[in-house]
Write a protein that holds these residues in place. Structure first.
Motif, PDB file in Angstrom:
ATOM      1  N   ILE A 180      59.199 -18.863   6.360  1.00 35.62           N
ATOM      2  CA  ILE A 180      59.033 -19.999   7.270  1.00 35.62           C
ATOM      3  C   ILE A 180      60.261 -20.168   8.154  1.00 35.62           C
ATOM      4  O   ILE A 180      60.163 -20.417   9.368  1.00 35.62           O
ATOM      5  CB  ILE A 180      58.762 -21.286   6.469  1.00 35.62           C
ATOM      6  N   THR A 225      60.455 -17.955  11.287  1.00 40.09           N
ATOM      7  CA  THR A 225      59.731 -18.445  12.470  1.00 40.09           C
ATOM      8  C   THR A 225      60.508 -19.584  13.123  1.00 40.09           C
ATOM      9  O   THR A 225      60.574 -19.664  14.356  1.00 40.09           O
ATOM     10  CB  THR A 225      58.320 -18.923  12.091  1.00 40.09           C
ATOM     11  N   ILE A 272      53.514 -21.297  16.791  1.00 41.83           N
ATOM     12  CA  ILE A 272      53.261 -19.880  16.526  1.00 41.83           C
ATOM     13  C   ILE A 272      52.096 -19.378  17.379  1.00 41.83           C
ATOM     14  O   ILE A 272      52.168 -18.328  18.022  1.00 41.83           O
ATOM     15  CB  ILE A 272      52.978 -19.644  15.033  1.00 41.83           C
ATOM     16  N   VAL A 273      51.007 -20.142  17.401  1.00 39.11           N
ATOM     17  CA  VAL A 273      49.838 -19.757  18.198  1.00 39.11           C
ATOM     18  C   VAL A 273      50.206 -19.716  19.686  1.00 39.11           C
ATOM     19  O   VAL A 273      49.861 -18.765  20.411  1.00 39.11           O
ATOM     20  CB  VAL A 273      48.672 -20.737  17.963  1.00 39.11           C
ATOM     21  N   GLN A 287      54.764 -26.229  13.644  1.00 41.23           N
ATOM     22  CA  GLN A 287      55.099 -24.810  13.535  1.00 41.23           C
ATOM     23  C   GLN A 287      53.877 -23.929  13.728  1.00 41.23           C
ATOM     24  O   GLN A 287      53.950 -22.886  14.383  1.00 41.23           O
ATOM     25  CB  GLN A 287      55.759 -24.531  12.182  1.00 41.23           C
ATOM     26  N   VAL A 288      52.759 -24.346  13.175  1.00 41.98           N
ATOM     27  CA  VAL A 288      51.522 -23.581  13.349  1.00 41.98           C
ATOM     28  C   VAL A 288      51.127 -23.543  14.821  1.00 41.98           C
ATOM     29  O   VAL A 288      50.783 -22.492  15.375  1.00 41.98           O
ATOM     30  CB  VAL A 288      50.386 -24.185  12.500  1.00 41.98           C
ATOM     31  N   VAL A 289      51.193 -24.707  15.482  1.00 40.31           N
ATOM     32  CA  VAL A 289      50.837 -24.789  16.900  1.00 40.31           C
ATOM     33  C   VAL A 289      51.766 -23.913  17.739  1.00 40.31           C
ATOM     34  O   VAL A 289      51.318 -23.185  18.637  1.00 40.31           O
ATOM     35  CB  VAL A 289      50.891 -26.251  17.383  1.00 40.31           C
ATOM     36  N   ILE A 333      55.263 -29.247   9.912  1.00 33.76           N
ATOM     37  CA  ILE A 333      54.482 -28.101   9.448  1.00 33.76           C
ATOM     38  C   ILE A 333      53.374 -27.772  10.453  1.00 33.76           C
ATOM     39  O   ILE A 333      53.169 -26.615  10.830  1.00 33.76           O
ATOM     40  CB  ILE A 333      53.890 -28.383   8.061  1.00 33.76           C
ATOM     41  N   LEU A 334      52.652 -28.817  10.893  1.00 30.17           N
ATOM     42  CA  LEU A 334      51.583 -28.609  11.867  1.00 30.17           C
ATOM     43  C   LEU A 334      52.134 -28.094  13.187  1.00 30.17           C
ATOM     44  O   LEU A 334      51.523 -27.236  13.834  1.00 30.17           O
ATOM     45  CB  LEU A 334      50.814 -29.919  12.087  1.00 30.17           C
TER      46      LEU A 334
END
Length: 286
Positions: free
Chosen positions: A196, A199, A254-255, A250-252, A247-248
């Motif tokens: 994690i 990233t 990354i995309v 980081q996902v956004v 956390i959310l």
């Protein structure tokens, strides 16, 4: 008195000439990183307090000071000494690599997520000394880790002639791998944490690119950690749903970066093209 340029502008800070800068290869950077981690872990063992019976990682002000603030402060001094020895302060403080304006969404969104992640209710129930110590510790973490990885690390790979994409990749991977040292206290969880953090390292590299100064990722990093650790302070810390925001995000991110990875760097300047001629594509990150 400061002299002015012919156009009346104040001169830019002078950059150390190459003859005054020392070279640091990537294997030696790994040695420096190990020494940096040894200082943090060693100082924690020597002056730290046992918090194994507490619900939170930082139950008291003393725990914050001895487990975090003192070891991290020593690591910051070590990083600053390395930069001074290398003569790299100008390069470390000011990063010159053009970037498109949309990349500013990375530091802005990370700062917003960090503030939303702060467990204000839990902090309000703690002594002021504990809250201030936690804030000081996390800000020093941001200063120390950014100085080491987005400062020294990025410059090591950039001076080796790598493109920006590879500079970001290798400095971020080493940043993540460095967190494997947390296995001494967290066990196997440190592996997932290292992935994690890698990233996050790339996002912080983009903060460096966007701001043009290492001060921006230092601030983002410090506040990000403060938000994450704010729910771990005190003898009886309270849970907080806002911790899911980083956390959310980081996902956004990354995309977003997978989709727009080829449009981080602006197109190179070009001369006027003939009418109807296609414009050159932006140079991809290497």
């Amino acid at each position: 008195m400061t002299s002015l340029r012919p156009n009346g502008a104040a001169p830019c800070p002078k950059k150390n000439p190459p003859s005054l800068q020392r070279r640091l290869t990537w294997p030696w950077f790994l040695v420096v990183t190990v020494a940096y981690l040894a200082i943090i872990q060693g100082a924690g063992i020597l002056v730290g307090v046992d918090t194994s019976g507490a619900k939170g990682d930082f139950p008291t002000t003393e725990a914050v000071l001895r487990d975090g603030l003192i070891p991290v402060a020593l690591s910051v001094l070590f990083g600053a000494a390395v930069v001074t020895r290398l003569g790299w302060w100008s390069d470390v403080l000011h990063y010159r690599a053009p970037v498109r304006r949309w990349v500013w969404c990375v530091p802005i969104s990370m700062l917003a997520a960090a503030l939303l992640a702060v467990n204000y209710g839990n902090l309000a129930a703690q002594p002021l000394s504990l809250v201030l110590s936690l804030l000081a510790m996390t800000l020093l973490v941001g200063i120390g880790e950014e100085l080491m990885f987005r400062g020294i690390g990025v410059q090591v790979f950039k001076k080796a002639g790598l493109g920006e994409g590879k500079v970001a990749l290798w400095s971020s991977l080493i940043f993540g791998a460095a967190h494997l040292s947390n296995a001494l206290s967290d066990g196997g969880q440190a592996i997932g944490q290292a992935v994690i953090v890698s990233t996050s390292g790339f996002f912080l590299y983009l903060c460096l690119r966007a701001g043009g100064t290492i001060l921006l990722p230092m601030l983002v990093h410090g506040l990000w950690d403060f938000g994450l650790l704010s729910s771990m302070a005190g003898t009886d810390p309270e849970g907080y749903p806002g911790i899911a925001v980083p956390i959310l995000l980081q996902v956004v991110l990354i995309v977003l970066l997978v989709v727009r990875r080829r449009s981080i760097t602006p197109a190179p300047p070009h001369h006027a093209a003939a009418p109807g001629a296609p414009l050159p594509e932006p140079a991809p990150e290497r």
